[in-house]
Design a protein around this motif. Structure first.
Motif, PDB file in Angstrom:
ATOM      1  N   ALA A 211       0.648  -1.281  -0.045  1.00  0.00           N
ATOM      2  CA  ALA A 211       0.004   0.155   0.115  1.00  0.00           C
ATOM      3  C   ALA A 211       0.767   1.189  -0.081  1.00  0.00           C
ATOM      4  N   ARG A 212       1.833   1.268   0.763  1.00  0.00           N
ATOM      5  CA  ARG A 212       2.850   2.366   0.740  1.00  0.00           C
ATOM      6  C   ARG A 212       3.518   2.638  -0.710  1.00  0.00           C
ATOM      7  N   ARG A 213       3.913   1.496  -1.176  1.00  0.00           N
ATOM      8  CA  ARG A 213       4.662   1.696  -2.473  1.00  0.00           C
ATOM      9  C   ARG A 213       3.675   2.161  -3.567  1.00  0.00           C
ATOM     10  N   LEU A 214       2.358   1.840  -3.472  1.00  0.00           N
ATOM     11  CA  LEU A 214       1.382   2.506  -4.437  1.00  0.00           C
ATOM     12  C   LEU A 214       0.920   3.683  -3.992  1.00  0.00           C
ATOM     13  N   ALA A 215       0.868   4.208  -2.591  1.00  0.00           N
ATOM     14  CA  ALA A 215       0.444   5.279  -2.441  1.00  0.00           C
ATOM     15  C   ALA A 215       1.540   6.362  -2.829  1.00  0.00           C
ATOM     16  N   ALA A 216       2.814   6.025  -2.754  1.00  0.00           N
ATOM     17  CA  ALA A 216       4.060   6.827  -3.124  1.00  0.00           C
ATOM     18  C   ALA A 216       4.212   7.016  -4.857  1.00  0.00           C
ATOM     19  N   GLY A 217       3.339   6.389  -5.561  1.00  0.00           N
ATOM     20  CA  GLY A 217       3.365   6.343  -7.001  1.00  0.00           C
ATOM     21  C   GLY A 217       2.184   7.256  -7.447  1.00  0.00           C
ATOM     22  N   PRO A 218       2.201   7.123  -8.854  1.00  0.00           N
ATOM     23  CA  PRO A 218       1.343   8.276  -9.638  1.00  0.00           C
ATOM     24  C   PRO A 218      -0.291   7.888  -9.497  1.00  0.00           C
ATOM     25  N   LEU A 243     -11.245   3.351 -25.910  1.00  0.00           N
ATOM     26  CA  LEU A 243     -10.990   3.990 -24.638  1.00  0.00           C
ATOM     27  C   LEU A 243      -9.794   4.271 -23.852  1.00  0.00           C
ATOM     28  N   ASP A 244      -9.010   3.497 -24.207  1.00  0.00           N
ATOM     29  CA  ASP A 244      -7.387   3.420 -23.760  1.00  0.00           C
ATOM     30  C   ASP A 244      -6.865   4.592 -24.592  1.00  0.00           C
ATOM     31  N   ALA A 245      -7.067   4.757 -25.764  1.00  0.00           N
ATOM     32  CA  ALA A 245      -6.626   6.074 -26.389  1.00  0.00           C
ATOM     33  C   ALA A 245      -7.036   7.280 -25.704  1.00  0.00           C
ATOM     34  N   ALA A 246      -8.369   7.463 -25.561  1.00  0.00           N
ATOM     35  CA  ALA A 246      -8.874   8.743 -24.992  1.00  0.00           C
ATOM     36  C   ALA A 246      -8.353   8.689 -23.569  1.00  0.00           C
ATOM     37  N   THR A 247      -8.371   8.062 -22.590  1.00  0.00           N
ATOM     38  CA  THR A 247      -7.734   7.990 -21.373  1.00  0.00           C
ATOM     39  C   THR A 247      -6.108   8.425 -21.504  1.00  0.00           C
ATOM     40  N   GLN A 248      -5.373   7.676 -22.290  1.00  0.00           N
ATOM     41  CA  GLN A 248      -4.161   8.139 -22.280  1.00  0.00           C
ATOM     42  C   GLN A 248      -3.798   9.763 -22.946  1.00  0.00           C
ATOM     43  N   ALA A 249      -4.792  10.168 -23.756  1.00  0.00           N
ATOM     44  CA  ALA A 249      -4.608  11.652 -24.450  1.00  0.00           C
ATOM     45  C   ALA A 249      -5.105  12.337 -23.080  1.00  0.00           C
ATOM     46  N   LEU A 250      -5.819  12.079 -22.255  1.00  0.00           N
ATOM     47  CA  LEU A 250      -6.179  12.988 -21.137  1.00  0.00           C
ATOM     48  C   LEU A 250      -4.973  12.889 -20.006  1.00  0.00           C
ATOM     49  N   LEU A 251      -4.298  11.721 -19.982  1.00  0.00           N
ATOM     50  CA  LEU A 251      -3.188  11.772 -18.821  1.00  0.00           C
ATOM     51  C   LEU A 251      -2.021  12.300 -19.560  1.00  0.00           C
ATOM     52  N   MET A 252      -1.841  12.614 -20.869  1.00  0.00           N
ATOM     53  CA  MET A 252      -0.516  13.006 -21.372  1.00  0.00           C
ATOM     54  C   MET A 252      -0.748  14.690 -21.076  1.00  0.00           C
ATOM     55  N   ASP A 256       1.514  14.854 -13.737  1.00  0.00           N
ATOM     56  CA  ASP A 256       2.357  13.772 -13.523  1.00  0.00           C
ATOM     57  C   ASP A 256       3.211  13.464 -14.598  1.00  0.00           C
ATOM     58  N   TYR A 257       2.622  13.373 -15.947  1.00  0.00           N
ATOM     59  CA  TYR A 257       3.216  12.992 -17.132  1.00  0.00           C
ATOM     60  C   TYR A 257       4.475  14.023 -17.306  1.00  0.00           C
ATOM     61  N   ALA A 258       4.164  15.187 -17.280  1.00  0.00           N
ATOM     62  CA  ALA A 258       5.140  16.382 -17.397  1.00  0.00           C
ATOM     63  C   ALA A 258       6.354  16.252 -16.259  1.00  0.00           C
ATOM     64  N   GLU A 259       5.933  15.702 -15.115  1.00  0.00           N
ATOM     65  CA  GLU A 259       7.168  15.462 -14.124  1.00  0.00           C
ATOM     66  C   GLU A 259       7.724  14.242 -14.542  1.00  0.00           C
ATOM     67  N   PHE A 260       7.305  13.230 -14.978  1.00  0.00           N
ATOM     68  CA  PHE A 260       8.111  12.079 -15.206  1.00  0.00           C
ATOM     69  C   PHE A 260       9.114  12.739 -16.276  1.00  0.00           C
ATOM     70  N   HIS A 261       8.994  13.491 -17.218  1.00  0.00           N
ATOM     71  CA  HIS A 261       9.729  13.931 -18.308  1.00  0.00           C
ATOM     72  C   HIS A 261      10.928  14.726 -17.607  1.00  0.00           C
ATOM     73  N   ALA A 262      10.328  15.667 -16.974  1.00  0.00           N
ATOM     74  CA  ALA A 262      11.261  16.576 -16.046  1.00  0.00           C
ATOM     75  C   ALA A 262      12.544  15.865 -15.150  1.00  0.00           C
ATOM     76  N   ALA A 263      11.786  14.909 -14.467  1.00  0.00           N
ATOM     77  CA  ALA A 263      12.502  14.154 -13.806  1.00  0.00           C
ATOM     78  C   ALA A 263      13.665  13.309 -14.336  1.00  0.00           C
ATOM     79  N   PHE A 264      12.873  12.811 -15.651  1.00  0.00           N
ATOM     80  CA  PHE A 264      14.083  11.978 -16.650  1.00  0.00           C
ATOM     81  C   PHE A 264      15.304  12.559 -17.083  1.00  0.00           C
ATOM     82  N   THR A 265      14.918  13.976 -17.337  1.00  0.00           N
ATOM     83  CA  THR A 265      15.718  14.786 -18.028  1.00  0.00           C
ATOM     84  C   THR A 265      16.763  15.345 -16.705  1.00  0.00           C
ATOM     85  N   GLU A 266      16.380  15.482 -15.640  1.00  0.00           N
ATOM     86  CA  GLU A 266      17.112  16.065 -14.577  1.00  0.00           C
ATOM     87  C   GLU A 266      17.844  14.713 -13.755  1.00  0.00           C
ATOM     88  N   LYS A 267      17.692  13.779 -14.098  1.00  0.00           N
ATOM     89  CA  LYS A 267      18.286  12.247 -13.833  1.00  0.00           C
ATOM     90  C   LYS A 267      17.892  12.423 -12.047  1.00  0.00           C
TER      91      LYS A 267
END
Length: 275
Positions: A211-218, A243-252, A256-267
């Motif tokens: 639960a703690r692992r999940l709670a710390a995630g996206p 439905l998958d396509a529409a959901t992914q478009a919303l999540l993009m 959090d999606y932008a944060e992943f890219h920033a974190a990846f770029t900043e290592k």
């Protein structure tokens, strides 16, 4: 479950279960150890009402459901429920059975993962509560029994005939629901009913760790994954991929999606916001 509140106040104390919330993890404990946590009308109603309230609060990112004492849950209380239902007319019986189904729907539809921490008996309605969770973490003492035919009722209680074949397959589900025989932890793991098998006495701690692992995630990604897993069970492929396509478009468009890219770029590790 919409996160909007009306005039009803937040429940300050739940009478038929125990609730704690810590760092995004809610722990719900069935607390009638002397009765193997047998469910009463009040316990069903509290579970039905609690999950939407936690969803509206927005502070919970994962939930652990467990039982106090020697077992997880022995099902509906024989005296307080089965005895009482013999005196009910059809309308009242329908109200009761709809309420039990609403508990299962609440477990499946709440926007956070639910982990059942199972030790000892999970029988009847207790087995279905565990089945409706997203993860079932069990120790070797766990045994599951779908006992409904043993009391003269259909094995398809509380959505069991819908959920169980999708978890363990039609063959195993037919055997478990028809015969009502107990399934011990090792077999439950083999057929896919148990997500994680721990050492004896370790289910609660392992469930909390997950639960703690999940709670710390996206959290937003987890919520949408859960929603799609439920929604797409009965969809044709074309509808599911749309439905998958529409959901992914919303999540993009999410933070959090932008944060992943920033974190990846900043290592660095991402800091998930759930939005």
């Amino acid at each position: 479950m919409a996160p909007f509140t009306g005039s009803a106040p937040r429940t300050e104390k739940w009478q038929h279960l125990r609730l704690t919330v810590d760092s995004g993890v809610a722990t719900v404990t069935l607390s009638r150890p002397g009765k193997l946590n047998a469910l009463t009308f009040g316990a069903y109603a509290d579970l039905r009402d609690l999950l939407p309230e936690l969803a509206r609060d927005g502070c919970v990112r994962a939930l652990v459901l467990g039982g106090e004492g020697r077992g997880f849950c022995s099902g509906g209380d024989v005296d307080e429920i089965i005895g009482a239902t013999l005196a009910m007319d059809t309308g009242r019986l329908l109200d009761f059975n709809r309420m039990t189904g609403q508990v299962v729907r609440a477990l499946r539809e709440c926007p956070f993962p639910v982990i059942a921490a199972v030790h000892g008996v999970a029988a009847g309605a207790g087995a279905v509560l565990a089945l409706a969770a997203d993860f079932r973490v069990a120790d070797p003492t766990a045994r599951f029994a779908f006992l409904f035919t043993r009391v003269g009722l259909s094995g398809g209680d509380m959505g069991a005939a819908y959920l169980l074949p999708r978890v363990v397959g039609l063959g195993h589900a037919t055997r478990l629901l028809m015969l009502g025989e107990p399934v011990r932890a090792d077999e439950a793991e083999r057929i896919g009913l148990v997500s994680q098998l721990t050492e004896e006495g370790g289910a609660a701690a392992a469930a909390q760790s997950l639960a703690r692992r999940l709670a710390a995630g996206p959290a937003l990604a987890h919520a949408q994954t859960k929603a799609l897993l439920t929604a797409e069970l009965d969809m044709p492929l074309a509808a599911a991929v749309e439905l998958d396509a529409a959901t992914q478009a919303l999540l993009m468009n999410s933070a959090d999606y932008a944060e992943f890219h920033a974190a990846f770029t900043e290592k660095r590790p991402p800091v998930w916001q759930g939005r």
